[in-house]
Design an enzyme around this catalytic site. Structure first.
Site, PDB file in Angstrom:
ATOM      1  N   ALA A  10       1.390   5.247  27.582  1.00 15.17           N
ATOM      2  CA  ALA A  10       0.686   3.988  27.696  1.00 15.17           C
ATOM      3  C   ALA A  10       1.514   3.082  28.908  1.00 15.17           C
ATOM      4  O   ALA A  10       0.756   2.065  29.253  1.00 15.17           O
ATOM      5  CB  ALA A  10       1.195   3.351  26.460  1.00 15.17           C
ATOM      6  N   ARG A  15       7.319   2.533  38.782  1.00 17.14           N
ATOM      7  CA  ARG A  15       7.938   2.922  39.940  1.00 17.14           C
ATOM      8  C   ARG A  15       7.011   3.931  40.849  1.00 17.14           C
ATOM      9  O   ARG A  15       7.505   4.388  41.837  1.00 17.14           O
ATOM     10  CB  ARG A  15       9.260   3.956  39.308  1.00 17.14           C
ATOM     11  CG  ARG A  15      10.308   2.826  38.952  1.00 17.14           C
ATOM     12  CD  ARG A  15      11.236   3.520  37.849  1.00 17.14           C
ATOM     13  NE  ARG A  15      10.697   3.842  36.598  1.00 17.14           N
ATOM     14  CZ  ARG A  15      11.396   4.614  35.517  1.00 17.14           C
ATOM     15  NH1 ARG A  15      12.436   4.782  35.841  1.00 17.14           N
ATOM     16  NH2 ARG A  15      10.831   4.548  34.327  1.00 17.14           N
ATOM     17  N   GLU A 154      20.755   5.439  26.805  1.00 14.92           N
ATOM     18  CA  GLU A 154      19.846   5.055  27.745  1.00 14.92           C
ATOM     19  C   GLU A 154      20.767   4.942  29.262  1.00 14.92           C
ATOM     20  O   GLU A 154      21.792   4.367  29.054  1.00 14.92           O
ATOM     21  CB  GLU A 154      18.885   4.134  27.721  1.00 14.92           C
ATOM     22  CG  GLU A 154      17.650   4.225  26.905  1.00 14.92           C
ATOM     23  CD  GLU A 154      17.085   5.696  27.459  1.00 14.92           C
ATOM     24  OE1 GLU A 154      16.253   5.993  28.414  1.00 14.92           O
ATOM     25  OE2 GLU A 154      17.015   6.567  26.618  1.00 14.92           O
ATOM     26  N   LYS A 350     -26.881  24.047  51.416  1.00 14.32           N
ATOM     27  CA  LYS A 350     -26.764  23.109  50.110  1.00 14.32           C
ATOM     28  C   LYS A 350     -27.965  23.348  49.300  1.00 14.32           C
ATOM     29  O   LYS A 350     -29.004  23.517  49.684  1.00 14.32           O
ATOM     30  CB  LYS A 350     -26.763  21.920  50.667  1.00 14.32           C
ATOM     31  CG  LYS A 350     -26.660  20.622  49.779  1.00 14.32           C
ATOM     32  CD  LYS A 350     -27.440  19.444  49.850  1.00 14.32           C
ATOM     33  CE  LYS A 350     -29.113  19.689  49.867  1.00 14.32           C
ATOM     34  NZ  LYS A 350     -29.901  18.415  49.628  1.00 14.32           N
ATOM     35  N   ARG A 439     -45.169  27.567  69.021  1.00 17.89           N
ATOM     36  CA  ARG A 439     -44.375  27.185  70.336  1.00 17.89           C
ATOM     37  C   ARG A 439     -45.366  26.948  71.356  1.00 17.89           C
ATOM     38  O   ARG A 439     -46.318  27.913  71.414  1.00 17.89           O
ATOM     39  CB  ARG A 439     -43.246  28.165  70.281  1.00 17.89           C
ATOM     40  CG  ARG A 439     -43.321  29.329  70.638  1.00 17.89           C
ATOM     41  CD  ARG A 439     -42.311  30.217  71.094  1.00 17.89           C
ATOM     42  NE  ARG A 439     -42.662  31.589  71.500  1.00 17.89           N
ATOM     43  CZ  ARG A 439     -41.869  32.730  71.314  1.00 17.89           C
ATOM     44  NH1 ARG A 439     -40.826  32.833  70.625  1.00 17.89           N
ATOM     45  NH2 ARG A 439     -42.264  33.635  71.778  1.00 17.89           N
TER      46      ARG A 439
HETATM   47  C1  UD1 Z   1      12.846   8.315  28.542  1.00 20.13           C
HETATM   48  C2  UD1 Z   1      13.873   8.166  27.527  1.00 20.13           C
HETATM   49  C3  UD1 Z   1      14.848   8.953  28.233  1.00 20.13           C
HETATM   50  C4  UD1 Z   1      14.530  10.187  28.800  1.00 20.13           C
HETATM   51  C5  UD1 Z   1      13.466  10.210  29.562  1.00 20.13           C
HETATM   52  C6  UD1 Z   1      12.787  11.675  29.878  1.00 20.13           C
HETATM   53  C7  UD1 Z   1      13.303   6.216  26.180  1.00 20.13           C
HETATM   54  C8  UD1 Z   1      13.877   5.014  25.636  1.00 20.13           C
HETATM   55  N1  UD1 Z   1      14.134   7.002  26.812  1.00 20.13           N
HETATM   56  O1  UD1 Z   1      12.976   7.249  29.503  1.00 20.13           O
HETATM   57  O2  UD1 Z   1      15.877   9.046  27.419  1.00 20.13           O
HETATM   58  O3  UD1 Z   1      15.784  10.927  29.475  1.00 20.13           O
HETATM   59  O4  UD1 Z   1      12.294   9.388  29.045  1.00 20.13           O
HETATM   60  O5  UD1 Z   1      11.987  11.783  30.888  1.00 20.13           O
HETATM   61  O6  UD1 Z   1      12.746   6.791  25.375  1.00 20.13           O
HETATM   62  N2  UD1 Z   1       5.705   4.815  27.339  1.00 20.13           N
HETATM   63  C9  UD1 Z   1       4.756   4.209  26.259  1.00 20.13           C
HETATM   64  N3  UD1 Z   1       4.860   2.972  26.105  1.00 20.13           N
HETATM   65  C10 UD1 Z   1       5.998   2.042  26.166  1.00 20.13           C
HETATM   66  C11 UD1 Z   1       6.933   2.736  27.276  1.00 20.13           C
HETATM   67  C12 UD1 Z   1       6.774   4.044  27.610  1.00 20.13           C
HETATM   68  O7  UD1 Z   1       3.802   4.863  26.038  1.00 20.13           O
HETATM   69  O8  UD1 Z   1       6.039   0.987  25.851  1.00 20.13           O
HETATM   70  C13 UD1 Z   1       5.463   6.053  27.550  1.00 20.13           C
HETATM   71  C14 UD1 Z   1       5.493   6.286  29.363  1.00 20.13           C
HETATM   72  O9  UD1 Z   1       3.818   6.167  29.513  1.00 20.13           O
HETATM   73  C15 UD1 Z   1       5.863   7.522  29.758  1.00 20.13           C
HETATM   74  C16 UD1 Z   1       6.863   7.976  28.412  1.00 20.13           C
HETATM   75  O10 UD1 Z   1       6.502   6.884  27.394  1.00 20.13           O
HETATM   76  O11 UD1 Z   1       5.005   8.551  29.726  1.00 20.13           O
HETATM   77  C17 UD1 Z   1       8.289   7.576  28.891  1.00 20.13           C
HETATM   78  O12 UD1 Z   1       8.437   6.119  29.437  1.00 20.13           O
HETATM   79  P1  UD1 Z   1       9.253   5.854  30.567  1.00 20.13           P
HETATM   80  O13 UD1 Z   1       9.337   4.694  30.915  1.00 20.13           O
HETATM   81  O14 UD1 Z   1       8.987   6.677  31.589  1.00 20.13           O
HETATM   82  O15 UD1 Z   1      10.566   6.322  30.093  1.00 20.13           O
HETATM   83  P2  UD1 Z   1      11.991   6.642  30.756  1.00 20.13           P
HETATM   84  O16 UD1 Z   1      12.709   5.330  31.289  1.00 20.13           O
HETATM   85  O17 UD1 Z   1      11.749   7.855  31.762  1.00 20.13           O
HETATM   86 CA    CA Z   2       9.738   8.783  32.374  1.00 22.00          CA
END
Ligand code: UD1
Ligand code: CA
Length: 466
Positions: A10, A15, A154, A350, A439
């Site tokens: 979601a 980044r 985290e 094509k 031709r």
């Molecule tokens: C997360 C983990 C971290 C781990 C890392 C691995 C948590 C709090 N942290 O961090 O410990 O090392 O993944 O890659 O879980 N997403 C949602 N809804 C939200 C937030 C995120 O669906 O509200 C989804 C994002 O789309 C993504 C995934 O969850 O696919 C991970 O979210 P992201 O923000 O990338 O977490 P990280 O900071 O990487």
């Molecule tokens: Ca991630």
């Protein structure tokens, strides 16, 4: 034991600095979330729930019927995201994998490994961990003195001591389904990011005396979480190496793996040789004993055994057995070549079928046409298929011979065995076995070249030009 999966997809992926939602960014031609859903399905999960939010419609449209969906309207954290699946999965008993949509490299073998351990030990949670030289950005696995997992912290909430730990949370877990949803109720957002962390579930389960295990990935590279374009390029590189390696182990020769780009869903038969600079995309299927490249791009094509393609671009085309294409040919959607066909240099085809044994050797455009077997199309012959508004069809029957530089003004049919003389512009159909000439007849004016030259010379002298 019933197996289920929740895929987190979601987030927007700030980044990435992209208009495209993060989990839809492709790795080896396939969106990251596609890799994750396919991997989860391959491990025999009976239900797969994808949590969607940013770009929900696009993500759903891409994955389609392969999953169930829940919407997370605001992205309050990974714990909040999993909680959205409660209505769908809350009443189930069994093992639930939670995996992030941005970790495309996790393999089926690894998921099977972690599930086996989790179920064998009747754990409440098992975390897929990895040891990384550069743990920055990931949650850290904090173990007690006895080596057991206490919690995940985290990066942004780490003390200096915790930040020094290099065992990280990959974001993939197995949970006892009932315990997962019960623990999620206790997660708060009192942390540096004010998010509901899924990772807090680990500490909660542990504190209430449940079994929490860590399962270390054999290969840390599998765990890359793609948060920015740097990680995306790393994931691409690793996935490409994995894909190429699998094809090589299956009997495909790569002259230069480093310059060969194969999409995740491409199929290639044994004893096919891929020369440098080949890109194979989409649902392309290549048979055995083919020679592909150098320098060719092939997307969504079917290429049969023994065919060859050199320095060419092919999209949504079919190439029959032992047929040769190129150098410098362009096969566009709907081009369908039979067996033992030759399509040579600077030929564009094509929406046209070319029958077995026919040749279009040089400098032709064949569009909206049906060409029979053993037809020869001469150098520079073309179909004129478009009047600016409508497309019209050209039919060339078996054994016909089309001379060089012929224009076939569609709609038109050249009958079986007919012969069209070079330089003709054909506007009416040619009956079977007829010869068509369209031709101006040649006339030679005796000695006239001398006169023309003399006249030109005199004109130049008169004007005084040097
Ligand atoms: C997360 C983990 C971290 C781990 C890392 C691995 C948590 C709090 N942290 O961090 O410990 O090392 O993944 O890659 O879980 N997403 C949602 N809804 C939200 C937030 C995120 O669906 O509200 C989804 C994002 O789309 C993504 C995934 O969850 O696919 C991970 O979210 P992201 O923000 O990338 O977490 P990280 O900071 O990487
Ligand atoms: Ca991630």
């Amino acid at each position: 034991m019933k197996r289920m999966a929740v895929v987190l997809a979601a987030g927007q992926g700030k980044r990435m600095k992209s208009k495209l939602y993060k989990v839809l960014h492709p790795v080896c031609g396939k969106p990251m979330v596609g890799h994750v859903v396919d991997t989860v399905k391959a491990t025999g999960c009976q239900r797969t729930v994808v949590v969607v939010g940013h770009g929900a419609e696009k993500v759903k449209a891409y994955i389609g019927q392969d999953a169930e969906y829940v919407l997370q309207e605001t992205q309050l954290g990974t714990g909040h995201a999993v909680k959205q699946a409660k209505d769908l999965l809350g009443g189930e008993q069994g093992t639930t994998i939670v995996i992030c949509g941005d970790t495309p490299l996790v393999t089926t073998e690894t998921l099977e490994g972690i599930m086996a351990l989790h179920e064998e030990k009747s754990a409440a949670a098992t975390i897929l961990t990895a040891v990384m030289e550069q743990p920055a950005g990931y949650g850290r696995i904090i173990r007690g003195e006895d080596g057991s997992v206490l919690k995940i912290v985290e990066q942004k909430d780490c003390t200096t001591e915790e930040a020094a730990v290099n065992e990280i949370n990959t974001g993939t877990y197995c949970f006892d389904n009932a315990k997962l949803f019960a623990a999620l109720e206790k997660v708060t957002n009192t942390n540096n990011q004010q998010e509901y962390y899924l990772t807090d579930v680990i500490g909660i389960l542990r504190a209430q005396g449940d079994i929490v295990l860590g399962y270390q990935a054999h290969d840390a590279a599998e765990s890359i979480g793609v948060n920015d374009r740097l990680a995306l390029s790393e994931a691409e590189q690793l996935m490409r190496q994995r894909i190429n390696r699998n094809h090589m182990l299956n009997g495909v020769t790569f002259i230069d793996p480093a310059s060969t780009y194969i999409g995740a869903d491409v199929i290639i038969g044994a004893d096919t040789v891929l020369y440098p600079g080949v890109t194979l995309k989409g649902k392309t299927v290549i048979g055995e004993d083919c020679a592909i490249g150098p320098a060719s791009e092939i997307e969504d094509c079917v290429i049969m055994d023994g065919a060859s393609v050199k320095h060419s671009v092919l999209c949504q085309a079919e190439v029959g057995a032992r047929t040769s294409v190129g150098p410098f040919a362009y096969l566009r959607p709907g081009a369908s070549l039979g067996e033992d066909v030759k399509v040579g240099d600077f030929v564009e085809i094509k929406n046209a079928t070319i029958g077995n044994g026919s040749k279009v050797s040089h400098l032709s455009y064949i569009g909206d046409a049906e060409v029979g077997t053993n037809v020869n199309i001469g150098c520079g012959a073309i179909t004129a298929n478009y009047d600016g508004y409508n497309k019209a069809k050209t039919t060339i029957e078996d054994d016909a011979f089309i001379g060089s530089n012929v224009n076939l003004i569609a709609p038109v049919t050249v009958g079986k065995g007919a012969f069209v003389v070079a330089g003709s512009t054909i506007t009416r159909s040619v009956p079977e076995n007829d010869l068509a000439v369209a031709r101006v007849r040649q006339e030679n004016k005796t000695g006239y070249a001398e006169k023309v030259r003399a006249r030109a010379k005199a004109k130049k002298e008169q004007s005084g030009q040097s």
